[in-house]
Design a protein around this motif. Structure first.
Motif, short mmCIF file in Angstrom:
data_model
loop_
_atom_site.label_atom_id
_atom_site.label_comp_id
_atom_site.label_asym_id
_atom_site.label_seq_id
_atom_site.Cartn_x
_atom_site.Cartn_y
_atom_site.Cartn_z
N PRO A 264 0.81 -1.22 0.00
CA PRO A 264 0.00 0.00 0.00
C PRO A 264 0.84 1.27 0.00
CG PRO A 264 0.02 -1.00 2.18
CD PRO A 264 0.73 -1.95 1.27
N PHE B 95 1.30 5.16 1.07
CA PHE B 95 0.85 6.17 2.01
C PHE B 95 1.26 7.51 1.43
CE2 PHE B 95 0.77 2.37 4.55
CZ PHE B 95 -0.33 2.54 5.36
N GLU C 244 0.43 10.17 9.91
CA GLU C 244 -0.07 8.92 9.32
C GLU C 244 0.00 7.73 10.27
OE1 GLU C 244 0.35 9.14 4.51
OE2 GLU C 244 2.10 8.53 5.65
N GLN C 245 0.76 7.89 11.36
CA GLN C 245 0.90 6.77 12.29
C GLN C 245 -0.14 6.83 13.42
OE1 GLN C 245 2.75 5.07 10.28
NE2 GLN C 245 4.20 4.39 11.82
N TYR C 246 -0.97 7.88 13.42
CA TYR C 246 -1.96 7.98 14.50
C TYR C 246 -2.97 6.85 14.42
CZ TYR C 246 -0.29 12.71 15.57
OH TYR C 246 0.47 13.77 15.93
N LYS C 247 -3.63 6.62 15.58
CA LYS C 247 -4.64 5.58 15.64
C LYS C 247 -5.87 6.02 14.85
CE LYS C 247 -5.01 4.02 20.01
NZ LYS C 247 -4.91 4.15 21.50
N VAL D 22 -5.73 5.70 11.32
CA VAL D 22 -5.29 5.82 9.93
C VAL D 22 -4.98 4.41 9.40
CG1 VAL D 22 -3.63 6.86 8.34
CG2 VAL D 22 -4.22 8.03 10.49
N PHE D 23 -5.60 4.07 8.28
CA PHE D 23 -5.42 2.73 7.73
C PHE D 23 -5.18 2.79 6.23
CE2 PHE D 23 -8.39 2.61 11.28
CZ PHE D 23 -7.73 1.75 12.14
N SER D 24 -4.47 1.81 5.72
CA SER D 24 -4.43 1.64 4.27
C SER D 24 -5.76 1.01 3.87
CB SER D 24 -3.29 0.71 3.86
OG SER D 24 -3.60 -0.63 4.19
N ASN E 25 -6.04 -1.30 1.89
CA ASN E 25 -5.77 -2.75 1.92
C ASN E 25 -6.13 -3.35 3.26
OD1 ASN E 25 -4.74 -2.72 -0.61
ND2 ASN E 25 -2.67 -3.36 -0.05
N GLU E 26 -5.65 -2.72 4.34
CA GLU E 26 -5.93 -3.27 5.66
C GLU E 26 -7.44 -3.22 5.94
OE1 GLU E 26 -3.98 -1.53 9.10
OE2 GLU E 26 -5.06 -2.87 10.46
N TYR F 278 -11.86 -0.80 13.65
CA TYR F 278 -11.79 0.45 14.41
C TYR F 278 -13.17 1.11 14.32
CZ TYR F 278 -9.52 4.74 16.09
OH TYR F 278 -9.12 5.82 16.82
N GLN G 228 -3.57 10.30 20.77
CA GLN G 228 -3.03 9.92 19.45
C GLN G 228 -4.10 9.32 18.56
OE1 GLN G 228 0.89 8.81 18.83
NE2 GLN G 228 1.52 8.82 20.97
#
Lengths: 278, 458
Positions: free
Chosen positions: B232, B234, B240-243, B245-247, B249-250, B270, B342
């Protein structure tokens, strides 16, 4: 289907399991992991390989959620629905070095095969293993017999030294020179080990056990910030330079699914009560 | 006669509460009316527009004759998976674009008719081919791998497909949602391959579980790599690492492959109420439409150009709008904002305007200075496309890839390793199901030729 060949309780909550997995065991090396699924509605979870030999994979697990709970309900002769692997980059094994391997809790199940491999190829290995209390200690004899030096620590002092693994670690680093430290265990432990070794300028490798779905680089759920770059624990890791990992971020990311996971675990408990296992 | 038969659909308000298929398929009567619109052109422009060259006029004519089995047999000569392609092919950019009916009115709904035939055929049994002793390995069970396996099995080779996940189908299983392509249909199509004698080994990650060298050692004479585009992208913006945020794909894998929408699934999701989906392709539409079905109150597609430049199919955009998905166009995300825990709380964007055409022949978006604004949200899904999965090339030093990570191939689709061929997204970068099928088909012909030459020279 992957048959369970052996199951042994090491501690009330910690269990050893040997699984028939001819494909996954063929290329497995220390530091790699598998992904398992235990029922058709089940999630995929990563578990580090404890031992791979002769068409089998062994794991050591602790019941922490729905999937490990359902796994724990299986007995010898039962089968696991899916075992995929080996995944991740194998741990780099140095030679002729002075090494400290720090294991914390269940992380010791991953640390032990590393200690053995390192020792076998001629490194001098000091093991420091830490647990909350005496009842949780696993693999003590194995570590003791495979390490040049061995230190056991418990939080409450009920076995070995009292306190955290960082206490004997700092003592060693003050007394002597070491080439590299490996830390495998809870994120908080790896964070403090890395902070300490940074002070003493000793290279440190940590093993990141992130949330993931596929384990092949596809989902990106396991992303970790390492020295400002985003890495995927599943393919770039699980081993990373402990001095570069953003542990606070990793600790926050570990709890992304916590509320749902709790509910699913409660459901797993109910499921198991309905279908009691002999 | 100038208008095509409309596709019956599930009511928009109702379907946002379930994952059942949105398009319901033509009735017998509709299919006949639509089939009657085909002019049966002599030069068959539509066939040339089909990547696998299905004899379109022939199968449509047989619908009129109510010869559904024969119609199906015509399609499956060139494409084993009409139930899939009839649903997810971008026909408007392929066969239907060249339809002569389209010059003065609406083109014939070829895709819908293909689906009709696949859904109504009395028997989709396939003939079991003769058996040759030669073993061929196919890596990946997505559209490219399945098509290649089918062609090789038809020829009589012993084909084994290695799939990294626990279920075969690739993007058809993990990527495209149930409401667009029911998984039972994918499994049904794959069952046809199995009944032809194709073996599928799940949980086998080639490069890890077995290397390319080991496949040759194990007696496979040729290998096809259809490992797809599974890495994927980004944006590399702050936060982008915060809770939250997803690709895509995931997000989609959890929902489609792992069935997280089903309350009996152990796979967690989530819990998001206000979701921003970044991107303008089919994957962005899929993610947005999943989010609304999973109980989000607001789902916003954030795209840096206008609707006109969106790569998604028109039908997907229309369906998304009907389902209440909002579109925030000419907006480029520059940061993700989080609270003290976060957790995502907003997406910061800059307003864009369209400039001159770029290399892809689409208007280049240009940021307007000091036009920043925030969209409050609790989850951000990145649907920006995928790079080819680097796992296999990383583990195989002799396998050449280009600067985008795509396998380098020659005109026969052979990679830098003799006997190893590749096709689909792993070669082209993320594209469509049918283009992957085309590549799988071409590769199968090359493999047959390669093995014939190899055997005659030894």
């Amino acid at each position: 289907m992957y048959k369970i060949l052996e199951k042994k309780r090491l501690r009330p909550t910690v269990t050893f399991m040997k699984i028939e997995a001819p494909l996954a065991s063929r290329n497995a090396k220390p530091g790699q992991f598998i992904i398992i699924r235990v029922r058709p509605e089940g999630e995929r979870i990563p578990l580090t390989i404890y031992e791979a030999s002769n068409k089998t994979i062994s794991i050591i697990y602790q019941v922490v959620g729905a999937t490990t709970r359902l796994l724990d309900a299986l007995e010898v002769g039962d089968a696991i629905l899916d075992v995929a692997g080996p995944l991740g980059t194998p741990t780099h094994l140095p030679v002729n070095q002075r090494i400290i391997i720090v294991g914390g809790g269940l992380g010791c199940a991953i640390a032990y095969p590393l200690v053995r491999s390192m020792q076998e190829i001629g490194n001098e290995v000091t093991s420091i293993i830490g647990f909350r209390n005496r009842d949780l200690v696993i693999l003590e004899d194995e570590f003791r017999s495979s390490s040049t030096h061995f230190i056991l620590v418990t939080d409450d002092g009920s076995a070995g030294e009292s306190g955290q693994v960082t206490i004997p670690l700092e003592r060693l680093l003050q007394q002597d020179f070491y080439d590299v430290v490996y830390a495998i265990g809870p994120l908080v432990m790896m964070k403090y080990v890395s902070l300490l070794t940074k002070k003493y300028h000793v290279k440190t490798i940590v093993s990141m056990n992130s949330i993931m779905v596929d384990g092949t680089g596809m989902c990106g759920g396991c992303r970790v910030s390492v020295g400002g770059d985003v890495k995927f624990a599943c393919v770039d890791g699980p081993d990373f330079d402990g001095h570069l990992v953003d542990f606070d971020e990793a600790i926050a990311r570990q709890t992304i699914y916590q509320p749902t996971e709790k509910a699913h675990d409660q459901r797993a408990c109910r499921l198991l009560q309905k279908v009691p296992h002999e | 006669m100038n208008k095509r038969q409309p596709m019956p659909t599930q009511d928009a308000a109702l379907r946002t509460t379930n994952f059942c298929e949105v398009n319901l398929g033509y009735t017998d009567n509709q299919a006949k009316l639509e089939a009657a619109r085909c002019l049966q052109c002599k030069n068959q422009p539509c066939v040339a527009g089909c990547p696998v060259n299905i004899n379109i006029p022939a199968f449509i004519h047989l619908i009129l004759e109510e010869q559904i089995q024969q119609s199906y047999n015509i399609i499956t000569e060139d494409n084993l998976f009409p139930a899939i392609c009839g649903r997810v092919c971008p026909q408007e950019a392929q066969c239907e674009r060249l339809c002569v009916r389209g010059i003065k009115g609406e083109c014939v709904a070829i895709g819908r008719l293909e689906r009709y035939v696949a859904d109504h055929v009395p028997s989709c049994e396939v003939t079991t081919p003769k058996k040759l002793s030669t073993k061929i390995a196919v890596v990946g069970s997505g559209p490219a791998g399945l098509t290649c396996a089918n062609e090789l099995a038809k020829y009589g080779y012993q084909v084994t497909i290695f799939e990294a996940l626990h279920a075969p189908g690739g993007v058809l299983m993990y990527g495209i949602p149930e409401f667009r392509l029911p998984k039972a249909i994918v499994m049904g199509e794959i069952q046809k391959l199995k009944s032809m004698g194709v073996q599928i080994i799940p949980n086998a990650i080639i490069g890890k579980t077995l290397t390319i060298d080991q496949l040759f050692e194990d007696g496979y004479q040729a290998i096809f790599l259809g490992s797809g585009a599974g890495l994927p992208r980004f944006m590399n913006i702050p936060g982008e690492q915060y809770k939250g945020v997803f690709s895509a794909n995931e997000y989609l894998t959890r929902i489609n492959l792992m069935k997280a929408y089903d309350s009996s699934s152990d796979t967690p999701l989530y819990p998001a109420k206000r979701v921003c989906v970044i991107g303008g392709g089919n994957v962005a539409m899929d993610a947005a439409r999943c989010a609304i079905r999973l109980g989000a109150n607001n789902v916003i597609i954030v795209y840096r150009r206008t609707e006109e430049e969106m790569p998604a199919r028109v039908e997907e955009i229309e369906h998304a709008k009907e389902e209440g998905i909002q579109f925030k166009l000419l907006s480029n995300p520059i940061a993700i904002v989080a609270n003290n825990h976060q957790e995502v709380c907003a997406l910061e964007c800059v307003q864009m305007k369209l400039g001159p055409l770029d290399a892809s022949n689409r208007a280049r978006p240009i940021p307007i200075p000091e036009s920043n604004f925030q969209i409050p949200c609790d989850s951000v899904i990145m649907a920006l496309g995928n790079y080819p999965n680097p796992l296999l090339s990383k583990e195989t030093s002799t396998l050449q890839v280009n600067s985008h990570g795509c396998f380098v191939i020659d005109h026969t689709l052979m990679t830098s390793i003799p006997g190893v061929f590749a096709g689909g997204d792993a070669v082209s970068g993320a594209a469509t199901v049918i283009l992957a099928m085309e590549a799988g088909k071409i590769a199968s012909q090359s493999i047959i030729q390669y093995l014939q030459q190899k055997n005659s020279s030894t």
